[in-house]
Design a protein around this motif. Structure first.
Motif, PDB file in Angstrom:
ATOM      1  N   LYS A  47       0.718  -1.115   0.002  1.00 36.20           N
ATOM      2  CA  LYS A  47      -0.082   0.217  -0.043  1.00 36.20           C
ATOM      3  C   LYS A  47       0.895   1.034  -0.077  1.00 36.20           C
ATOM      4  O   LYS A  47       1.893   1.078   0.604  1.00 36.20           O
ATOM      5  CB  LYS A  47      -0.911   0.189   1.259  1.00 36.20           C
ATOM      6  CG  LYS A  47      -2.215  -0.611   1.064  1.00 36.20           C
ATOM      7  CD  LYS A  47      -2.904  -0.524   2.572  1.00 36.20           C
ATOM      8  CE  LYS A  47      -4.224  -1.294   2.515  1.00 36.20           C
ATOM      9  NZ  LYS A  47      -5.157  -0.909   1.701  1.00 36.20           N
TER      10      LYS A  47
ATOM     11  N   ILE B 141       0.786   4.710   1.491  1.00 33.55           N
ATOM     12  CA  ILE B 141       0.172   5.584   2.302  1.00 33.55           C
ATOM     13  C   ILE B 141       0.575   6.981   2.500  1.00 33.55           C
ATOM     14  O   ILE B 141       1.968   7.262   2.636  1.00 33.55           O
ATOM     15  CB  ILE B 141       0.502   4.774   3.798  1.00 33.55           C
ATOM     16  CG1 ILE B 141      -0.078   3.504   3.859  1.00 33.55           C
ATOM     17  CG2 ILE B 141       0.206   5.705   5.005  1.00 33.55           C
ATOM     18  CD1 ILE B 141       0.117   2.503   5.134  1.00 33.55           C
TER      19      ILE B 141
ATOM     20  N   MET C 102      -7.903   6.581   2.604  1.00 37.95           N
ATOM     21  CA  MET C 102      -8.120   5.211   3.733  1.00 37.95           C
ATOM     22  C   MET C 102      -9.500   5.371   4.417  1.00 37.95           C
ATOM     23  O   MET C 102      -9.835   6.288   4.442  1.00 37.95           O
ATOM     24  CB  MET C 102      -6.833   5.216   4.547  1.00 37.95           C
ATOM     25  CG  MET C 102      -5.653   4.882   4.097  1.00 37.95           C
ATOM     26  SD  MET C 102      -4.463   4.213   5.090  1.00 37.95           S
ATOM     27  CE  MET C 102      -3.640   2.951   4.288  1.00 37.95           C
TER      28      MET C 102
ATOM     29  N   ASN D 181     -11.539   0.686   8.188  1.00 36.10           N
ATOM     30  CA  ASN D 181     -11.125  -0.735   7.956  1.00 36.10           C
ATOM     31  C   ASN D 181      -9.309  -0.829   7.805  1.00 36.10           C
ATOM     32  O   ASN D 181      -8.989  -1.852   8.266  1.00 36.10           O
ATOM     33  CB  ASN D 181     -11.667  -1.465   6.668  1.00 36.10           C
ATOM     34  CG  ASN D 181     -11.416  -2.728   6.601  1.00 36.10           C
ATOM     35  OD1 ASN D 181     -11.480  -3.527   7.875  1.00 36.10           O
ATOM     36  ND2 ASN D 181     -11.301  -3.279   5.428  1.00 36.10           N
ATOM     37  N   ASP D 182      -8.894   0.249   7.206  1.00 37.13           N
ATOM     38  CA  ASP D 182      -7.213   0.192   7.062  1.00 37.13           C
ATOM     39  C   ASP D 182      -6.710   0.496   8.269  1.00 37.13           C
ATOM     40  O   ASP D 182      -5.495  -0.007   8.467  1.00 37.13           O
ATOM     41  CB  ASP D 182      -7.035   1.402   6.159  1.00 37.13           C
ATOM     42  CG  ASP D 182      -7.521   1.090   4.678  1.00 37.13           C
ATOM     43  OD1 ASP D 182      -7.107   0.036   4.251  1.00 37.13           O
ATOM     44  OD2 ASP D 182      -8.159   1.891   4.194  1.00 37.13           O
ATOM     45  N   TYR D 183      -7.374   1.159   9.202  1.00 36.53           N
ATOM     46  CA  TYR D 183      -6.774   1.160  10.513  1.00 36.53           C
ATOM     47  C   TYR D 183      -6.441  -0.143  11.312  1.00 36.53           C
ATOM     48  O   TYR D 183      -5.485  -0.247  11.815  1.00 36.53           O
ATOM     49  CB  TYR D 183      -7.665   2.193  11.546  1.00 36.53           C
ATOM     50  CG  TYR D 183      -7.158   2.339  12.745  1.00 36.53           C
ATOM     51  CD1 TYR D 183      -6.299   3.334  13.130  1.00 36.53           C
ATOM     52  CD2 TYR D 183      -7.547   1.545  13.783  1.00 36.53           C
ATOM     53  CE1 TYR D 183      -5.579   3.371  14.214  1.00 36.53           C
ATOM     54  CE2 TYR D 183      -7.029   1.707  15.415  1.00 36.53           C
ATOM     55  CZ  TYR D 183      -5.942   2.629  15.477  1.00 36.53           C
ATOM     56  OH  TYR D 183      -5.311   2.697  16.499  1.00 36.53           O
TER      57      TYR D 183
ATOM     58  N   THR E 245      -6.446  -3.143   9.822  1.00 32.87           N
ATOM     59  CA  THR E 245      -5.392  -4.081   8.951  1.00 32.87           C
ATOM     60  C   THR E 245      -4.185  -3.727   9.059  1.00 32.87           C
ATOM     61  O   THR E 245      -3.274  -4.361   8.993  1.00 32.87           O
ATOM     62  CB  THR E 245      -6.154  -4.264   7.763  1.00 32.87           C
ATOM     63  OG1 THR E 245      -6.149  -3.102   7.060  1.00 32.87           O
ATOM     64  CG2 THR E 245      -7.535  -4.995   7.839  1.00 32.87           C
ATOM     65  N   VAL E 246      -3.905  -2.191   8.661  1.00 35.86           N
ATOM     66  CA  VAL E 246      -2.348  -1.868   8.663  1.00 35.86           C
ATOM     67  C   VAL E 246      -2.202  -0.841   9.811  1.00 35.86           C
ATOM     68  O   VAL E 246      -0.981  -1.073  10.391  1.00 35.86           O
ATOM     69  CB  VAL E 246      -2.262  -1.090   7.201  1.00 35.86           C
ATOM     70  CG1 VAL E 246      -1.008  -0.635   6.868  1.00 35.86           C
ATOM     71  CG2 VAL E 246      -2.953  -1.843   6.196  1.00 35.86           C
TER      72      VAL E 246
END
Length: 303
Positions: free
Chosen positions: A60, A62, A76, A79-81, A83-84
């Motif tokens: 990704k 970022i 973002m 959900n991205d919080y 998972t990443v």
DNA sequence: CGTCAGGCTTCCC
DNA sequence: GGGAAGCCTGAC
């Protein structure tokens, strides 16, 4: 691995929302993007004209902007919080407790105040191994350049962001299959053969490497140093930056300078400095190393 | 066993 | 020509 307890009351002050394709985190404490990206732990983040930083994490791209205690991640969502971001930026770790734990004298107190927003990122073992092998006898701009080159040559194209193309860090498969000359063309120099060799070994021994998180740091150090191109300093960086071994204290030229200026006499060698620091700062001395490194570099201490 | 000098790609001063 | 987020090799 040793960590102080997480303070859930403090974490709960953080507010995470999503708006206009942006992830917004408010009330983040002990967090400063410049401190995080300039304290020597990562090579793939660059500052944009608006003060935000853009980097590659996993596959990704970022982009993150800090405004006071708020963070704004572009492109973002919530959900991205989970998972990443949470893991990579170490959001669940209480840095106030860490600072208290290592703050044993006025010297480290000054360094902590100076780099108050440092966090140790949770980075990929493989990427860190190769990145720090490249760091040997090299300058930071050149290290970043070589990593960019090998990502472009052997990584996967991710996307174009603000006019620049981004590529993932190459896999061990790709690098092990590559002719040596192509790695050399990335300006890796005498490190090229070591990189290719390490890639081949990583493929057959990755389970051992992933298990180092759960072993002692001495065991990890001993294993990593069997790689050509990984010595004391690089091994300690790999353990600290990708394996949660916080009782390490990597000694590079900057840390040597600051330690010899502020703590020990000039003829103390690197191993003695490491032992001294591990003894002084204890199980979290890796964090102390980060504050001292940033302090030394930005202030030019001992130079 | 341990310590230490010299060489190493490449780039910038 | 010197040196850089060091490492490896060979000599003692």
């Amino acid at each position: 691995m040793f960590l102080p307890n997480t303070n859930s009351e403090r974490i709960s002050k953080m507010k995470i929302t999503e708006n206009n394709n942006q992830l917004i985190i408010e009330n983040v404490e002990d967090f400063n993007l410049t401190h995080i990206f300039e304290c020597g732990q990562c090579f793939r983040w660059n500052k944009e004209n608006d003060g935000s930083y853009t980097g590659v994490v996993q596959n990704k791209v970022i982009n993150v902007l800090q405004n006071g205690t708020d963070l704004i991640f572009d492109n973002m969502g919530i959900n991205d919080y989970n998972t990443v971001i949470k893991n990579y930026f170490d959001m669940d770790t209480n840095y106030s407790e860490i600072k208290k734990n290592i703050n044993v004298d006025d010297i480290i107190d000054n360094a902590i105040r100076f780099g108050y927003g440092i966090r140790i990122l949770n980075q990929d073992e493989w990427e860190i191994m190769i990145s720090f092998m490249i760091s040997a006898n090299n300058r930071i701009p050149m290290i970043k350049k070589v990593i960019e080159n090998i990502s472009k040559a052997f990584g996967e194209y991710i996307c174009n962001y603000r006019g620049r193309d981004y590529y993932s860090f190459p896999t061990a498969e790709k690098l092990s299959e590559s002719p040596l000359e192509l790695i050399q063309e990335c300006k890796a120099g005498f490190r090229s053969e070591r990189i290719k060799e390490a890639a081949a070994r990583f493929l057959s021994e990755k389970e051992i490497i992933y298990a180092l998180k759960n072993k002692t740091y001495e065991e990890g150090l001993e294993y990593l140093k069997t790689y050509k191109g990984i010595g004391d300093k690089v091994a300690n960086c790999i353990l600290l930056f990708s394996m949660k071994q916080f009782d390490t204290f990597p000694v590079d030229v900057w840390v040597r300078r600051v330690m010899q200026t502020l703590y020990v006499d000039k003829n103390t060698n690197d191993k003695e400095i490491r032992k001294f620091a591990e003894n002084k700062f204890g199980k979290l001395s890796g964090y102390a190393q980060q504050y001292l490194f940033y302090y030394a570099r930005e202030q030019g201490i001992g130079k």
